[in-house]
Design an enzyme around this catalytic site. Structure first.
Site, PDB file in Angstrom:
ATOM      1  CG  ASP A   1      -6.499   3.072 -10.622  1.00 29.96           C
ATOM      2  OD1 ASP A   1      -7.497   3.262  -9.894  1.00 29.96           O
ATOM      3  OD2 ASP A   1      -5.331   3.321 -10.248  1.00 29.96           O
ATOM      4  CG  HIS A   2      -8.873   1.298  -7.320  1.00 31.69           C
ATOM      5  ND1 HIS A   2      -7.706   1.858  -7.780  1.00 31.69           N
ATOM      6  CD2 HIS A   2      -8.603   0.849  -6.067  1.00 31.69           C
ATOM      7  CE1 HIS A   2      -6.773   1.755  -6.845  1.00 31.69           C
ATOM      8  NE2 HIS A   2      -7.301   1.139  -5.802  1.00 31.69           N
TER       9      HIS A   2
ATOM     10  CG  ASP B   1      -3.736   3.645  -4.019  1.00 33.94           C
ATOM     11  OD1 ASP B   1      -4.786   3.059  -4.333  1.00 33.94           O
ATOM     12  OD2 ASP B   1      -2.658   3.042  -3.824  1.00 33.94           O
TER      13      ASP B   1
ATOM     14  NE  ARG C   1      -1.275  -3.265   1.010  1.00 34.90           N
ATOM     15  CZ  ARG C   1      -1.588  -1.977   0.951  1.00 34.90           C
ATOM     16  NH1 ARG C   1      -2.787  -1.601   0.582  1.00 34.90           N
ATOM     17  NH2 ARG C   1      -0.693  -1.065   1.270  1.00 34.90           N
TER      18      ARG C   1
ATOM     19  CB  SER D   1      -6.079   0.231   1.395  1.00 36.52           C
ATOM     20  OG  SER D   1      -6.676   1.282   0.710  1.00 36.52           O
TER      21      SER D   1
ATOM     22  NE  ARG E   1      -9.458  -0.174   1.174  1.00 37.52           N
ATOM     23  CZ  ARG E   1      -9.359  -1.470   0.808  1.00 37.52           C
ATOM     24  NH1 ARG E   1     -10.166  -2.354   1.319  1.00 37.52           N
ATOM     25  NH2 ARG E   1      -8.477  -1.855  -0.083  1.00 37.52           N
TER      26      ARG E   1
END
EC number: 4.2.1.3
Length: 800
Positions: A127-128, A192, A474, A689, A691
């Site tokens: 999806d990213h 995520d 965000r 995030s 990440r």
């Protein structure tokens, strides 16, 4: 499963025993699959019940819902220390979910572990990596072409190691989870930060880094600091222009971006029943913006309705039998309690530049005029993982229909991002998508798109001051379009639609009038729409790849010359000594999110290549020495240059004083300088995030410690996983004692002990020294990660 409930009733009458006991016995025998895609992986409410009863007897008090689910998944419920905010829990999550940007590094780490198959049900969601340009179909085709190497890696790695693969175009990870995998009482971890979206279906769904996911996929108990519990009691009911989004926007304004750190936010009270299941998911989704571990709602009839509509009536029936364990106990204690009367809640819009700057929609125009924010709205964007449900699209279409009836279209540009292929197909079938197109909207691909910076924006130049409004979650500086002058506001989809029609922040749809093409003034009525489609959802295209039963012949290839994928090498072990003469790479001024530490947008293509993506290290952070981003002093050459170049210089010398960013991203190297370095940060360092690249990159480029006033939860854990030291000032005022030209020595690592502060000696250039104390939250296991060089290194040691 309809006959199951009937069987319970018949046995009650026949045996004359309590319903709860009969249900408990039957459910131990009943086998209800966690999802249609994994028919042999079952929901274990019987084990949840058993563990809850053990813990309840030990604690001898009523339990919150979040405690029931979390403690119900303890690896050792009989003897595990349990103290909110202090003890570390060893948990057994039910499943793992990964989005494609983070899945690359997670799967590379799993490959490095040497394990042959995942131990729990796991999925990858593409999806990213889909950039929004012209529209859904063309953008998807382009993404498949550009990202073919990465998609092939993820598909083959999933097939090799037993991980389900959702192809590009499937939708956003959190919507796929809500539609297929979340259920009341589940403990799910996802790579995520918006994984808490699943709390809308009564699950504890927590965002983590890839290394945490690897632990769970490897069958190792997952560690989580025992969360505190913040209660949000909802009374009244939503009506008019107020929406579920306004609940979390209000809560964000109350708690701020760090007010939920270390806690689960648990919604309860009579107002809960006025919110749809997908509305509850919206609220939980944005709990990430207040730093919460996760958020959750109690199981109710709205969730049951959603489960049934998405083909999971058997799960709903099973949840009914165990409902006592899926709601909080009466009289349970919350560490903090907030009360919100939904009947009095007004539509909100938060921003710019931070999601906790809350304004009622009625007041934002005046505030914008006072602050000098642009009033004209250039683009309105609806959808995303936060607000792309059938109900969201229906409410936006209801607003659009009114404008169209008076001959109006959007004054602002307008985009629509469906959350999943199922939502896209259903809103196409039911006419919502066409209504929004008629208003001037462009339907984008079923992907994250502009919400995460995947937006090829053409209507402005970088540096041009402008305003956008979104239904996203965000709105940090440069988040959506990489333009630091874009003032981004977050609100509900229906408010975005109304503002895009009016074209200005000064418009309040509750009171203000628009003028139709016939010259007559009219006011938009509050939107109303069905919570769920009257018929069934249209599933759309089949986009799921099952892992094969036999994966012995499956190969996963990573080319050694690839610019997008790179096999991992182990990080070096701790040498057993204190860290002496650490150079300060940068002293960060103010907010430093994971977007500042490891930017997304165009950098997403390097998420599977650690060396290449490390060229974005801290390029968005503001250097306190000169007030600039991506400009730090090289302590050897005394020249100012980019942060990643300086870090590389410290790690190893190069040809010339500084290597510029090049297309190939290959940096010539010579002998090592061996200068280890540290970052000094401000409050809530690493918010945003999940990440883990924001932790991998500093470790890869020679960093050894990050010292701040405070950390965001996920980032602090990610740093520990990669063998770095996340430390906080015992006295936050000590932040001011350290200057970028100083050197630091961290003492006490030989006797590194949970709860015991470390000493830091600050060596100033004039020869003077100061000693300060640094706190940490390491437990024994995490100290072993540090000593081994990383959590992955420690896993390998234990295997040997």
């Amino acid at each position: 499963m309809a006959p199951y409930s009937l069987l319970v009733t018949r046995l009650q009458k026949a045996l004359g025993v309590r319903q709860y006991h009969v249900a408990s016995v039957l459910c131990q025998r009943a086998k209800v699959a966690m999802s249609h895609f994994e028919p042999n992986e079952y929901i274990h409410y019987d084990l949840l019940e058993k563990n809850i009863n053990i813990v309840r007897k030990r604690l001898n008090r009523p339990l919150t819902l979040s405690e029931k689910i979390v403690y119900g998944h303890l690896d050792d419920p009989a003897s595990q220390e349990i103290e909110r905010g202090k003890s570390y829990l060893r948990l057994r999550p039910d499943r793992v979910a990964m989005q494609d940007a983070t899945a690359q590094m997670a799967m590379l780490q799993f490959i490095s572990s040497g394990l042959s198959k995942v131990a729990v049900p796991s999925t990858i969601h593409c999806d990213h990596l889909i950039e929004a340009q012209v529209g859904g179909e063309k953008d998807l085709r382009r993404a498949k072409d550009i990202n073919q190497e990465v998609y092939n890696f993820l598909a083959t790695a999933g097939a090799k190691y037993g991980v389900g693969f959702w192809k590009p175009g499937s939708g956003i990870i959190h919507q796929i989870i809500l539609e297929n995998y979340a259920y009341p009482g589940v403990l799910l971890i996802g790579t995520d930060s918006h994984t808490p979206n699943g709390g809308g279906l009564g699950g504890i769904c927590i965002g983590v880094g890839g290394a945490d996911a690897v632990d769970v996929m490897a069958g190792i108990p997952w560690e989580l600091k025992c969360p505190k519990v913040i209660g949000v009691k909802l009374t009244g009911s939503l009506s008019g222009w107020s929406s579920p989004k306004d609940v979390i926007l209000k809560v964000a304004g109350i708690l701020t971006v760090k007010g939920g750190t270390g806690a689960i936010v648990e919604y309860h009270g009579p107002g809960v029943d006025s919110i749809s299941c997908t509305g509850m998911a919206t609220i939980c989704n944005m709990g990430a913006e207040i730093g919460a571990t996760t958020s959750v709602f109690p199981y109710n009839h709205r969730m049951k309705k959603y489960l049934s509509k998405t083909g999971r009536e058997d799960i709903a029936n099973l949840a009914d039998e165990f409902k006592d364990h899926l709601v909080p106990d009466p009289g349970c204690h919350y560490d903090q309690l907030i009360e919100i009367n939904l009947s009095e809640l007004k539509p909100h819009i938060n921003g710019p530049f931070t999601p906790d700057l809350a304004h009622p929609v009625a007041e934002v125009g005046k505030v914008a005029e006072k602050e000098g924010w642009p009033l004209d709205i250039r683009v309105g964007l609806i959808g995303s993982c936060t607000n792309s449900s059938y109900e969201d699209m229906g409410r936006s279409a209801a607003v659009a229909k009114q404008a169209l009836a008076h001959g109006l279209k959007c004054k602002s540009q307008f985009t629509i991002t469906p959350g999943s292929e199922q939502i896209r197909a259903t809103i196409e079938r039911d006419g919502y998508a066409q209504i929004l197109r008629d208003l001037g909207g462009i339907v984008l691909a079923n992907a994250c798109g502009p919400c995460i910076g995947q937006w090829d924006r053409k209507d402005i130049k970088k540096g041009e001051k402008n305003t956008i409004v979104t239904s996203y979650n965000r709105n940090f500086t440069g988040r959506n379009d990489a333009n630091p002058e874009t003032h981004a506001f977050v609100t509900s989809p229906e408010i975005v639609t109304a503002l895009a029609i009016a074209g200005t922040l000064k418009f309040n749809p509750e009171t203000d009038y628009l003028t139709g093409t016939d010259g007559k003034k009219f006011r938009l009525e509050a939107p109303d729409a069905d919570e769920l489609p009257k018929g069934e959802f249209d599933p759309g295209q089949d986009t799921y790849q099952h892992p094969p039963k036999d994966s012995s012949g499956q190969h996963v290839d990573v080319s050694p010359t690839s610019q997008r994928l790179q096999l991992l090498e182990p990080f070096d072990k701790w040498d057993g000594k204190d860290l002496e003469d650490l150079q300060i790479l940068i002293k960060v001024k103010g907010k430093c999110t994971t977007d500042h530490i490891s930017a997304a947008g165009p950098w997403l293509k390097f998420r599977g290549h650690l060396d290449n993506i490390s060229n974005n290290l801290l390029i968005g952070a503001i250097n306190i020495e000169n007030g600039k981003a991506n400009s730090v002093r090289n302590a050897v050459t005394q020249e100012f240059g980019p942060v990643p170049d300086t870090a590389r210089y410290y790690k190893q010398a190069r040809k010339g004083p500084s290597s510029p960013f090049t297309g190939s991203l290959r940096m010539p190297r010579r002998q090592k300088h061996g200068i280890r370095w540290v970052v000094i940060g401000d409050e809530n360092y690493g918010e945003g995030s999940s990440r883990e690249h924001a932790a991998l990159e500093p470790r890869h480029l020679g960093g050894r410690a990050i010292i701040t006033k405070s950390f965001a939860r996920i980032h602090e854990t990610n740093l520990k996983k990669q063998g770095l030291l996340p430390l906080t000032f015992a006295d936050p005022a000590d932040y001011n004692k350290i200057h970028p030209v100083d050197k630091l020595t961290i003492q006490g690592l030989k006797d590194f002990t949970p709860g015991k502060p470390l000493k830091c000696i600050i060596k100033h250039p004039n020869g003077t020294q100061e000693t300060i104390l640094l706190n940490h939250t390491f437990n024994e296991t995490q100290i072993e990660w540090f000593r081994a060089g990383s959590a992955l290194n420690r896993m390998k040691e234990l295997q040997q």
